[in-house]
Scaffold this motif. Structure first.
Motif, PDB file in Angstrom:
ATOM      1  N   GLU A   1       0.820  -1.202   0.000  1.00 12.98           N
ATOM      2  CA  GLU A   1       0.000   0.000   0.000  1.00 12.98           C
ATOM      3  C   GLU A   1       0.862   1.263   0.000  1.00 12.98           C
ATOM      4  O   GLU A   1       0.590   2.208  -0.757  1.00 12.98           O
ATOM      5  CB  GLU A   1      -0.895  -0.023   1.235  1.00 12.98           C
ATOM      6  N   ALA A   2       1.898   1.269   0.814  1.00 13.78           N
ATOM      7  CA  ALA A   2       2.797   2.433   0.859  1.00 13.78           C
ATOM      8  C   ALA A   2       3.452   2.640  -0.503  1.00 13.78           C
ATOM      9  O   ALA A   2       3.609   3.770  -0.977  1.00 13.78           O
ATOM     10  CB  ALA A   2       3.850   2.240   1.945  1.00 13.78           C
ATOM     11  N   LEU A   3       3.821   1.532  -1.160  1.00  6.48           N
ATOM     12  CA  LEU A   3       4.453   1.649  -2.482  1.00  6.48           C
ATOM     13  C   LEU A   3       3.475   2.242  -3.493  1.00  6.48           C
ATOM     14  O   LEU A   3       3.824   3.149  -4.260  1.00  6.48           O
ATOM     15  CB  LEU A   3       4.954   0.280  -2.951  1.00  6.48           C
ATOM     16  N   GLN A   4       2.232   1.745  -3.473  1.00  7.39           N
ATOM     17  CA  GLN A   4       1.246   2.267  -4.429  1.00  7.39           C
ATOM     18  C   GLN A   4       0.986   3.752  -4.200  1.00  7.39           C
ATOM     19  O   GLN A   4       0.895   4.534  -5.148  1.00  7.39           O
ATOM     20  CB  GLN A   4      -0.055   1.463  -4.320  1.00  7.39           C
ATOM     21  N   ARG A   5       0.904   4.165  -2.930  1.00  7.53           N
ATOM     22  CA  ARG A   5       0.702   5.597  -2.630  1.00  7.53           C
ATOM     23  C   ARG A   5       1.884   6.417  -3.113  1.00  7.53           C
ATOM     24  O   ARG A   5       1.714   7.488  -3.708  1.00  7.53           O
ATOM     25  CB  ARG A   5       0.583   5.814  -1.114  1.00  7.53           C
ATOM     26  N   LEU A   6       3.093   5.913  -2.829  1.00  4.56           N
ATOM     27  CA  LEU A   6       4.284   6.670  -3.222  1.00  4.56           C
ATOM     28  C   LEU A   6       4.342   6.844  -4.741  1.00  4.56           C
ATOM     29  O   LEU A   6       4.597   7.947  -5.241  1.00  4.56           O
ATOM     30  CB  LEU A   6       5.547   5.965  -2.703  1.00  4.56           C
ATOM     31  N   LEU A   7       4.074   5.744  -5.464  1.00  5.40           N
ATOM     32  CA  LEU A   7       4.121   5.825  -6.935  1.00  5.40           C
ATOM     33  C   LEU A   7       3.119   6.859  -7.450  1.00  5.40           C
ATOM     34  O   LEU A   7       3.399   7.589  -8.395  1.00  5.40           O
ATOM     35  CB  LEU A   7       3.846   4.449  -7.559  1.00  5.40           C
TER      36      LEU A   7
ATOM     37  N   HIS B   1       1.970   9.526  -5.697  1.00  2.40           N
ATOM     38  CA  HIS B   1       2.485  10.868  -5.357  1.00  2.40           C
ATOM     39  C   HIS B   1       3.577  11.312  -6.333  1.00  2.40           C
ATOM     40  O   HIS B   1       3.731  12.495  -6.618  1.00  2.40           O
ATOM     41  CB  HIS B   1       3.070  10.890  -3.938  1.00  2.40           C
ATOM     42  N   LEU B   2       4.338  10.335  -6.832  1.00  3.59           N
ATOM     43  CA  LEU B   2       5.433  10.670  -7.759  1.00  3.59           C
ATOM     44  C   LEU B   2       4.919  10.919  -9.180  1.00  3.59           C
ATOM     45  O   LEU B   2       5.661  11.380 -10.040  1.00  3.59           O
ATOM     46  CB  LEU B   2       6.471   9.536  -7.791  1.00  3.59           C
ATOM     47  N   GLY B   3       3.647  10.572  -9.430  1.00  2.00           N
ATOM     48  CA  GLY B   3       3.047  10.847 -10.740  1.00  2.00           C
ATOM     49  C   GLY B   3       3.127   9.694 -11.733  1.00  2.00           C
ATOM     50  O   GLY B   3       2.926   9.897 -12.932  1.00  2.00           O
ATOM     51  N   TYR B   4       3.402   8.470 -11.239  1.00  2.00           N
ATOM     52  CA  TYR B   4       3.474   7.320 -12.152  1.00  2.00           C
ATOM     53  C   TYR B   4       2.086   6.791 -12.463  1.00  2.00           C
ATOM     54  O   TYR B   4       1.207   6.760 -11.607  1.00  2.00           O
ATOM     55  CB  TYR B   4       4.353   6.205 -11.555  1.00  2.00           C
ATOM     56  N   ARG B   5       1.894   6.349 -13.699  1.00  4.52           N
ATOM     57  CA  ARG B   5       0.653   5.681 -14.093  1.00  4.52           C
ATOM     58  C   ARG B   5       0.748   4.206 -13.674  1.00  4.52           C
ATOM     59  O   ARG B   5       1.853   3.710 -13.408  1.00  4.52           O
ATOM     60  CB  ARG B   5       0.471   5.794 -15.610  1.00  4.52           C
ATOM     61  N   PRO B   6      -0.393   3.492 -13.653  1.00 10.04           N
ATOM     62  CA  PRO B   6      -0.358   2.094 -13.192  1.00 10.04           C
ATOM     63  C   PRO B   6       0.625   1.209 -13.980  1.00 10.04           C
ATOM     64  O   PRO B   6       1.190   0.259 -13.415  1.00 10.04           O
ATOM     65  CB  PRO B   6      -1.800   1.620 -13.404  1.00 10.04           C
TER      66      PRO B   6
ATOM     67  N   ALA C   1       3.001  -9.549  -3.899  1.00 10.50           N
ATOM     68  CA  ALA C   1       2.429  -8.504  -4.759  1.00 10.50           C
ATOM     69  C   ALA C   1       3.459  -7.419  -5.063  1.00 10.50           C
ATOM     70  O   ALA C   1       3.501  -6.901  -6.180  1.00 10.50           O
ATOM     71  CB  ALA C   1       1.187  -7.904  -4.102  1.00 10.50           C
ATOM     72  N   VAL C   2       4.297  -7.068  -4.078  1.00  6.65           N
ATOM     73  CA  VAL C   2       5.323  -6.046  -4.329  1.00  6.65           C
ATOM     74  C   VAL C   2       6.321  -6.562  -5.367  1.00  6.65           C
ATOM     75  O   VAL C   2       6.649  -5.867  -6.335  1.00  6.65           O
ATOM     76  CB  VAL C   2       6.052  -5.650  -3.019  1.00  6.65           C
ATOM     77  N   ALA C   3       6.794  -7.793  -5.178  1.00 10.75           N
ATOM     78  CA  ALA C   3       7.784  -8.347  -6.124  1.00 10.75           C
ATOM     79  C   ALA C   3       7.197  -8.452  -7.531  1.00 10.75           C
ATOM     80  O   ALA C   3       7.865  -8.120  -8.520  1.00 10.75           O
ATOM     81  CB  ALA C   3       8.255  -9.716  -5.632  1.00 10.75           C
ATOM     82  N   LEU C   4       5.927  -8.886  -7.626  1.00 14.00           N
ATOM     83  CA  LEU C   4       5.312  -9.040  -8.950  1.00 14.00           C
ATOM     84  C   LEU C   4       5.041  -7.680  -9.600  1.00 14.00           C
ATOM     85  O   LEU C   4       5.165  -7.537 -10.819  1.00 14.00           O
ATOM     86  CB  LEU C   4       4.012  -9.850  -8.845  1.00 14.00           C
ATOM     87  N   LEU C   5       4.692  -6.671  -8.792  1.00 11.91           N
ATOM     88  CA  LEU C   5       4.476  -5.328  -9.334  1.00 11.91           C
ATOM     89  C   LEU C   5       5.789  -4.775  -9.907  1.00 11.91           C
ATOM     90  O   LEU C   5       5.828  -4.302 -11.057  1.00 11.91           O
ATOM     91  CB  LEU C   5       3.937  -4.392  -8.239  1.00 11.91           C
TER      92      LEU C   5
ATOM     93  N   VAL D   1       9.445  -3.487 -14.485  1.00 15.53           N
ATOM     94  CA  VAL D   1      10.728  -3.734 -15.168  1.00 15.53           C
ATOM     95  C   VAL D   1      10.457  -4.294 -16.566  1.00 15.53           C
ATOM     96  O   VAL D   1      11.037  -3.834 -17.558  1.00 15.53           O
ATOM     97  CB  VAL D   1      11.617  -4.694 -14.339  1.00 15.53           C
ATOM     98  N   ILE D   2       9.541  -5.273 -16.667  1.00 13.86           N
ATOM     99  CA  ILE D   2       9.190  -5.853 -17.976  1.00 13.86           C
ATOM    100  C   ILE D   2       8.652  -4.763 -18.907  1.00 13.86           C
ATOM    101  O   ILE D   2       8.976  -4.734 -20.095  1.00 13.86           O
ATOM    102  CB  ILE D   2       8.145  -6.985 -17.795  1.00 13.86           C
ATOM    103  N   ASN D   3       7.842  -3.829 -18.347  1.00 12.32           N
ATOM    104  CA  ASN D   3       7.282  -2.751 -19.168  1.00 12.32           C
ATOM    105  C   ASN D   3       8.343  -1.747 -19.627  1.00 12.32           C
ATOM    106  O   ASN D   3       8.064  -0.891 -20.463  1.00 12.32           O
ATOM    107  CB  ASN D   3       6.191  -2.000 -18.388  1.00 12.32           C
TER     108      ASN D   3
END
Ligand code: MN
Length: 326
Positions: free
Chosen positions: A24-30, A32-37, A62-66, A71-73
């Motif tokens: 959850e913290a990672l998703q919020r941070l991303l 705030h930084l302006g990253y798209r999904p 979930a963090v590792a797979l995200l 990275v794949i993208n």
């Protein structure tokens, strides 16, 4: 298999320190930084994860797979941390029960829920970890999980384009074992002399009497001379929870334990971006109000040289000597 020393992309980068399963913290941070999904950014920014994606927190798979997907993208890079290395070495610990085992030391961490990986996800995650480099660099920046050491990086540079980090680590451990059979035995030899352990875990010295461990970590950044490039690293959790004698010992044995505040450079051109999210599980167990969590996940923006945390605060890091020892 990857090259263990790789080039950083040119252009603006956001460096994210140890995530430790805090999805959850990672998703919020991303956000705030302006990253798209999908990991793309309107300003063409690139993400670099500093390792220790997993363990302790609620959803390591979930963090590792995200991160794997980003990275794949093509929008992110990730280096290896000591926790990914432990997974590759098949070390079973309380903090990595998300792998689906029940081993490890008893203690409060057993009470912290961890999402267990499915068999398929575990295989994907391990395959991803095997592709990770240890070091990233370009003309202006150096990036490593724990410790920049020029000699250790040189050893890795010579390991070729198709290196297996697990066998590199084992070969160095074996060589040291043979060497210490003829020399004095040194409890810090493995950490200090194995190039991969040195980069992933940092140098150590024998502990003072009464310390909680046999060896303690040293502030390598205080003697980081001879390389003008800035260095971004993680690993050294910069949050100290709790009070009393145990907490006092912890501060004494921690290289950042004497700093009054944490939002600083470590030295003139080195910065540690581990703001303690590895301990959010204990704040949660203690029933602390999420709005009052002291632990943070934060990114260091380059070339902007500002920090952004998971609450969306933008922080200008202070000079290292602004930390002032207590
Ligand atoms: Mn670490």
């Amino acid at each position: 298999m990857p090259e263990l020393v790789q080039q950083l992309p040119d252009g603006p980068i956001d460096f994210i320190g140890d995530v430790h399963g805090e999805l959850e913290a990672l998703q919020r941070l991303l956000s705030h930084l302006g990253y798209r999904p999908d990991g793309s950014h309107p300003d063409g920014r690139h993400l670099v994860f500093l390792g220790d994606l997993v363990d302790r927190g609620p959803d390591s798979p979930a963090v590792a797979l995200l991160v794997r997907q980003l990275v794949i993208n093509g929008y992110a890079s990730c280096i290896l941390g000591n926790h990914e290395m432990n997974v590759l070495l098949e070390k079973k610990r309380t903090y990595n029960r998300w792998l689906g085992h029940c081993e490890g030391m008893p203690g409060p961490l057993e009470q912290a829920p961890q999402q267990i990986a499915t068999d398929g996800d575990r295989i994907k995650i391990l395959d991803f970890f095997r592709t990770l480099p240890v070091v990233l660099e370009h003309d202006a920046l150096r990036v490593v999980h724990a410790c920049w050491d020029a000699r250790a990086v040189e050893v890795l540079r010579r390991s070729g384009p198709d290196a297996d980090v697990v066998s590199c680590l084992r070969v160095a451990d074996d060589a040291l074992r043979r060497a210490t059979m003829v020399g004095a035995s040194d409890p810090c030899a493995k950490a200090n002399l194995n190039p991969i352990r040195r980069l992933l875990c940092g140098p150590e010295i024998p502990a003072f009497e009464g310390a909680s461990r046999q060896t303690i970590r040293t502030p390598w950044w205080e003697t980081d001379h001879g390389d003008d490039r800035a260095c971004v690293f993680g690993h050294y959790c910069r949050v100290f929870l709790g009070e009393g004698p145990a907490a006092e010992i912890e501060r004494r044995e921690h290289p950042f334990g004497g700093m009054k505040q944490r939002w600083t450079w470590a030295s003139k051109r080195t910065i540690c971006v581990d703001f303690g999210i590895s301990r959010r599980w204990s704040e949660r167990l203690a029933g602390r109000d999420p709005n009052l969590f002291q632990t943070r996940l934060a990114a260091f923006r380059w070339p902007d040289e500002v920090l952004v945390d998971d609450l969306g605060h933008i922080i200008q890091p202070g000079a290292a000597d602004e930390g002032v020892f207590l």
